[in-house]
Motif scaffolding. Structure first.
Motif, mmCIF file in Angstrom:
data_model
loop_
_atom_site.group_PDB
_atom_site.id
_atom_site.type_symbol
_atom_site.label_atom_id
_atom_site.label_comp_id
_atom_site.label_asym_id
_atom_site.label_seq_id
_atom_site.Cartn_x
_atom_site.Cartn_y
_atom_site.Cartn_z
ATOM 1 N N SER A 149 0.760 -1.361 0.149
ATOM 2 C CA SER A 149 -0.133 0.260 0.063
ATOM 3 C C SER A 149 0.780 1.087 -0.044
ATOM 4 N N GLN A 172 3.344 1.382 -1.921
ATOM 5 C CA GLN A 172 3.815 1.993 -3.061
ATOM 6 C C GLN A 172 2.543 2.587 -3.903
ATOM 7 N N VAL A 173 1.246 2.156 -3.652
ATOM 8 C CA VAL A 173 0.095 2.727 -3.902
ATOM 9 C C VAL A 173 0.014 4.212 -3.875
ATOM 10 N N LYS A 184 -2.046 2.652 -10.053
ATOM 11 C CA LYS A 184 -2.774 1.719 -9.440
ATOM 12 C C LYS A 184 -4.085 2.380 -9.159
ATOM 13 N N HIS A 212 -7.328 2.033 -6.598
ATOM 14 C CA HIS A 212 -7.159 2.106 -5.367
ATOM 15 C C HIS A 212 -7.442 3.700 -4.923
ATOM 16 N N PHE A 261 -2.982 -4.713 -2.734
ATOM 17 C CA PHE A 261 -2.416 -3.633 -3.025
ATOM 18 C C PHE A 261 -1.384 -3.755 -3.886
ATOM 19 N N TRP A 321 -1.499 -5.079 -6.959
ATOM 20 C CA TRP A 321 -2.351 -4.925 -8.082
ATOM 21 C C TRP A 321 -1.888 -3.687 -8.619
ATOM 22 N N PRO A 322 -1.444 -3.824 -10.203
ATOM 23 C CA PRO A 322 -1.503 -4.907 -11.051
ATOM 24 C C PRO A 322 -0.268 -5.876 -11.235
ATOM 25 N N PRO A 331 -2.114 -10.443 -7.270
ATOM 26 C CA PRO A 331 -3.402 -9.869 -6.925
ATOM 27 C C PRO A 331 -4.523 -10.761 -7.071
#
Length: 324
Positions: free
Chosen positions: A27, A29-30, A37, A40, A214, A216-217, A234
């Motif tokens: 998360s 990284q998100v 991403k 999110h 989190f 993904w992708p 994911p």
């Protein structure tokens, strides 16, 4: 290209695990690259507001997860020995990492090290205690509040894979796992541009599959010479994770089954509980349970128990009806 050669014993030893700390790391990284991403984005907006309001400090954690990240320290993304350890068990394993292992991992991330990471390298024991405290605070603020919906998606993914394996054999476990993953003749390949690695999983070590919303992708893999290799990927249905609007069913199906039952089938893109479906559709738990029982009796839903929770999943007959 990453290539893993499986024996029959390795295939038998392959297992699933769920990691709270891995979700925390992914998360980060998100938050750093939400455009990559975009699924999110609803979480990103809420998380940034909560982190600022609560004044959560996570500087060391952030410096250990750069973007782009070609290597994440494996003491930070350690694969759980248990199927679903709690956050404190994972943090205890983190703080128990030997200093030599910490330095060996940080030697792989390149130089110069960011200031707080350099301090961790110089004196790992207090650095790991600080890191564990940051992970705990971050988890409590912006991941734990959504853990119920995250874990339902992860559990649904495990049930889906188990059903595929039961129907078509162990090799079906890897079918459609990720666009980069291929399985053929006892060999799994993962398309990677920066690496050319081949490992034979001798000794029946198998593989740990860790579904993570989190990540993904993308995906993250671990193939250290010692220990059980792992793949963080994911689960199915990530695109529905933050949806607030309900799913819609085909009008023709609604005319035959009734709008409520058709809506419930449409909502079950991934397995869910009665309570979760009631929250999504706005119906009472008792009313939703009545309709789910009827759909189960008609062969359109299967029931699976995970701990104290019963999850409902669409059967192949239901999938055909929805596609039709």
């Amino acid at each position: 290209m990453l290539t893993l050669d499986f024996s029959a014993q390795d295939l038998a030893a392959t297992r699933f695990a769920c990691s709270r700390v891995v979700e925390v790391v992914m998360s980060i990284q998100v938050l750093k690259d939400p455009g990559a991403k975009a699924v999110h984005l609803p979480w990103v907006r809420r998380a940034r507001e909560r982190l600022a309001a609560d004044r959560v400090r996570y500087e060391l954690l952030s410096q250990l997860v750069p973007m782009p990240a070609w290597h994440l320290p494996q003491f930070l993304t350690a694969l759980p020995a248990a199927t679903a350890p709690g956050i404190e068990a994972e943090l205890a394993a983190l703080t128990a990492t030997p200093p030599a292992a910490v330095r060996a991992e940080l030697d792989l991330v390149g130089r110069p090290l960011p200031p707080l990471v350099a301090a961790l390298y110089a004196d790992p024991e207090p650095g790991l205690e600080r890191l564990a405290g940051e992970v705990r605070a971050y988890w409590s603020a912006v991941v734990e509040p959504y853990w119920g919906r995250i874990v339902r998606l992860v559990e649904g993914e495990v049930l889906y894979r188990a059903r595929r394996m039961a129907a078509d054999g162990p090799a079906a476990l890897f079918d459609g796992l990720h666009p980069k993953v291929r399985w053929q003749d006892g060999r799994m390949t993962v398309a990677q541009r920066r690496y050319e690695i081949e490992r034979r999983l001798d000794g029946g070590r198998g593989l740990v599959l860790v579904p993570s919303v989190f990540v993904w992708p993308g995906m993250v893999w671990q193939v250290e010479p010692e220990g059980q290799p792992g793949l963080v990927y994911p689960p199915r249905g990530v695109a529905t994770l933050w949806e607030t609007a309900g799913a819609t069913a085909p009008e023709g199906l609604a005319a035959v089954l009734g709008r409520t039952r058709a809506r419930l089938l449409a909502e079950l893109e991934s397995p869910a509980s009665t309570t979760e479906l009631a929250a999504r559709t706005g119906g009472s738990a008792a009313n939703v349970s009545h309709h789910l029982t009827a759909l189960h009796g008609a062969g359109l839903l299967a029931r699976h128990r995970t701990g104290r929770t019963v999850l409902y999943a669409r059967t192949e007959a239901a999938e055909l009806l929805l596609r039709g």
